[in-house]
Design a protein around this motif. Structure first.
Motif, PDB file in Angstrom:
ATOM      1  N   ILE A 113      12.863 -13.492   3.834  1.00 37.23           N
ATOM      2  CA  ILE A 113      13.535 -12.354   3.113  1.00 37.23           C
ATOM      3  C   ILE A 113      13.145 -12.283   1.700  1.00 37.23           C
ATOM      4  O   ILE A 113      12.909 -11.296   1.100  1.00 37.23           O
ATOM      5  CB  ILE A 113      14.952 -12.467   3.515  1.00 37.23           C
ATOM      6  N   LEU A 114      13.055 -13.590   1.030  1.00 40.16           N
ATOM      7  CA  LEU A 114      13.051 -13.461  -0.274  1.00 40.16           C
ATOM      8  C   LEU A 114      11.579 -12.916  -0.871  1.00 40.16           C
ATOM      9  O   LEU A 114      11.343 -12.459  -1.616  1.00 40.16           O
ATOM     10  CB  LEU A 114      13.263 -15.016  -1.029  1.00 40.16           C
ATOM     11  N   VAL A 115      10.321 -13.373   0.241  1.00 42.74           N
ATOM     12  CA  VAL A 115       9.298 -12.654  -0.150  1.00 42.74           C
ATOM     13  C   VAL A 115       9.147 -11.242   0.382  1.00 42.74           C
ATOM     14  O   VAL A 115       8.318 -10.424  -0.411  1.00 42.74           O
ATOM     15  CB  VAL A 115       8.453 -13.496   0.434  1.00 42.74           C
ATOM     16  N   ALA A 116       9.695 -10.910   1.469  1.00 40.30           N
ATOM     17  CA  ALA A 116       9.220  -9.550   1.712  1.00 40.30           C
ATOM     18  C   ALA A 116      10.482  -8.559   1.113  1.00 40.30           C
ATOM     19  O   ALA A 116       9.772  -7.324   0.826  1.00 40.30           O
ATOM     20  CB  ALA A 116      10.069  -9.615   3.475  1.00 40.30           C
ATOM     21  N   PHE A 117      11.701  -8.595   0.503  1.00 43.06           N
ATOM     22  CA  PHE A 117      12.102  -7.682   0.080  1.00 43.06           C
ATOM     23  C   PHE A 117      11.654  -7.173  -1.227  1.00 43.06           C
ATOM     24  O   PHE A 117      11.356  -6.133  -1.510  1.00 43.06           O
ATOM     25  CB  PHE A 117      13.698  -8.390  -0.684  1.00 43.06           C
ATOM     26  N   PRO A 118      11.014  -7.889  -2.311  1.00 45.70           N
ATOM     27  CA  PRO A 118      10.291  -7.426  -3.286  1.00 45.70           C
ATOM     28  C   PRO A 118       9.009  -6.849  -3.160  1.00 45.70           C
ATOM     29  O   PRO A 118       8.817  -5.623  -3.488  1.00 45.70           O
ATOM     30  CB  PRO A 118       9.874  -8.588  -4.112  1.00 45.70           C
ATOM     31  N   LEU A 119       8.314  -7.138  -1.994  1.00 48.34           N
ATOM     32  CA  LEU A 119       7.288  -6.363  -1.515  1.00 48.34           C
ATOM     33  C   LEU A 119       7.626  -4.815  -0.765  1.00 48.34           C
ATOM     34  O   LEU A 119       7.098  -3.993  -1.160  1.00 48.34           O
ATOM     35  CB  LEU A 119       6.512  -7.240  -0.590  1.00 48.34           C
ATOM     36  N   LEU A 120       8.669  -5.040  -0.071  1.00 48.35           N
ATOM     37  CA  LEU A 120       9.104  -3.738   0.643  1.00 48.35           C
ATOM     38  C   LEU A 120       9.772  -2.886  -0.423  1.00 48.35           C
ATOM     39  O   LEU A 120       9.497  -1.701  -0.549  1.00 48.35           O
ATOM     40  CB  LEU A 120      10.387  -4.054   1.555  1.00 48.35           C
ATOM     41  N   ASP A 121      10.427  -3.436  -1.607  1.00 49.12           N
ATOM     42  CA  ASP A 121      10.691  -2.441  -2.819  1.00 49.12           C
ATOM     43  C   ASP A 121       9.782  -2.030  -3.364  1.00 49.12           C
ATOM     44  O   ASP A 121       9.857  -0.709  -3.692  1.00 49.12           O
ATOM     45  CB  ASP A 121      11.656  -3.553  -3.368  1.00 49.12           C
ATOM     46  N   LEU A 122       8.657  -2.610  -3.835  1.00 51.10           N
ATOM     47  CA  LEU A 122       7.614  -2.271  -4.306  1.00 51.10           C
ATOM     48  C   LEU A 122       6.710  -0.843  -3.682  1.00 51.10           C
ATOM     49  O   LEU A 122       6.471  -0.187  -4.255  1.00 51.10           O
ATOM     50  CB  LEU A 122       6.577  -3.340  -4.873  1.00 51.10           C
ATOM     51  N   TYR A 123       6.653  -1.250  -2.344  1.00 47.09           N
ATOM     52  CA  TYR A 123       6.054  -0.399  -1.558  1.00 47.09           C
ATOM     53  C   TYR A 123       6.906   0.948  -1.366  1.00 47.09           C
ATOM     54  O   TYR A 123       6.348   2.207  -1.490  1.00 47.09           O
ATOM     55  CB  TYR A 123       6.160  -0.841  -0.218  1.00 47.09           C
TER      56      TYR A 123
ATOM     57  N   MET B 134      14.977  -5.619 -11.762  1.00 37.75           N
ATOM     58  CA  MET B 134      13.949  -5.850 -10.633  1.00 37.75           C
ATOM     59  C   MET B 134      13.183  -4.641 -10.447  1.00 37.75           C
ATOM     60  O   MET B 134      14.028  -3.591 -10.281  1.00 37.75           O
ATOM     61  CB  MET B 134      14.664  -6.350  -9.396  1.00 37.75           C
ATOM     62  N   PRO B 135      11.901  -4.828 -10.397  1.00 34.11           N
ATOM     63  CA  PRO B 135      11.198  -3.424 -10.262  1.00 34.11           C
ATOM     64  C   PRO B 135      11.369  -3.021  -8.683  1.00 34.11           C
ATOM     65  O   PRO B 135      11.234  -3.788  -7.770  1.00 34.11           O
ATOM     66  CB  PRO B 135       9.746  -4.019 -10.308  1.00 34.11           C
ATOM     67  N   GLY B 136      11.801  -1.513  -8.639  1.00 30.28           N
ATOM     68  CA  GLY B 136      11.731  -1.253  -7.208  1.00 30.28           C
ATOM     69  C   GLY B 136      13.038  -0.048  -7.002  1.00 30.28           C
ATOM     70  O   GLY B 136      14.054  -0.487  -7.856  1.00 30.28           O
ATOM     71  N   VAL B 137      12.919   0.732  -6.244  1.00 23.43           N
ATOM     72  CA  VAL B 137      13.945   1.797  -6.308  1.00 23.43           C
ATOM     73  C   VAL B 137      15.165   1.306  -5.349  1.00 23.43           C
ATOM     74  O   VAL B 137      16.047   1.791  -5.315  1.00 23.43           O
ATOM     75  CB  VAL B 137      13.227   3.062  -5.620  1.00 23.43           C
ATOM     76  N   ILE B 138      14.596   0.275  -4.227  1.00 24.03           N
ATOM     77  CA  ILE B 138      15.825  -0.324  -3.516  1.00 24.03           C
ATOM     78  C   ILE B 138      16.726  -0.750  -4.173  1.00 24.03           C
ATOM     79  O   ILE B 138      17.926  -0.777  -3.867  1.00 24.03           O
ATOM     80  CB  ILE B 138      15.159  -0.795  -2.246  1.00 24.03           C
TER      81      ILE B 138
END
Length: 127
Positions: free
Chosen positions: A8-18, A86-90
């Motif tokens: 979860i800690l790795v997937a959230f920032p990646l999903l957020d940037l995507y 934190m970078p990302g729209v989510i």
């Protein structure tokens, strides 16, 4: 369980940037502009909350405001500021939702003295 938390800690920032890249392409706003604006908003919120936290602490020490209300309100704003950085729209959307929740607003809090008495008299300084 550890691997689930790590995933979860790795997937959230990646999903957020995507999601940010997808929104930038869809809206035509450059990604760097979106990220810089949210980061600036996060730092501004944290700076303002630093001053407000000092004022709330003084109010708590004087007895003008309850302790728990000020701590929860400050914690909510600090968490929202960190989410904006934190970078990302989510994470930005989560920060906005967190700021819009009516948790521990200071409206409606009236400090009353016991018995609403007025003490009259004279005073003079000695020494």
């Amino acid at each position: 369980m550890r691997f689930l938390v790590f995933a979860i800690l790795v997937a959230f920032p990646l999903l957020d940037l995507y999601a940010s890249v997808y929104l930038a392409r869809w809206s035509g706003v450059p990604l760097w502009a979106w990220l810089m604006a949210s980061t600036l908003a996060g730092f501004t919120l944290l700076r303002a909350e630093r001053s407000a936290f000092r004022a709330r602490t003084v109010a708590v020490l004087r007895g003008d405001e309850p302790l728990f209300r000020g701590l929860v309100d400050s914690g909510r704003k600090v968490l929202a500021g960190l989410l904006l950085i934190m970078p990302g729209v989510i994470s930005d959307a989560l920060a906005v939702v967190l700021l819009l929740l009516p948790i521990n607003t200071n409206e409606g809090y009236v400090r009353s003295m016991p018995g609403n008495r007025v003490i009259e008299g004279r005073s003079r300084r000695i020494g």
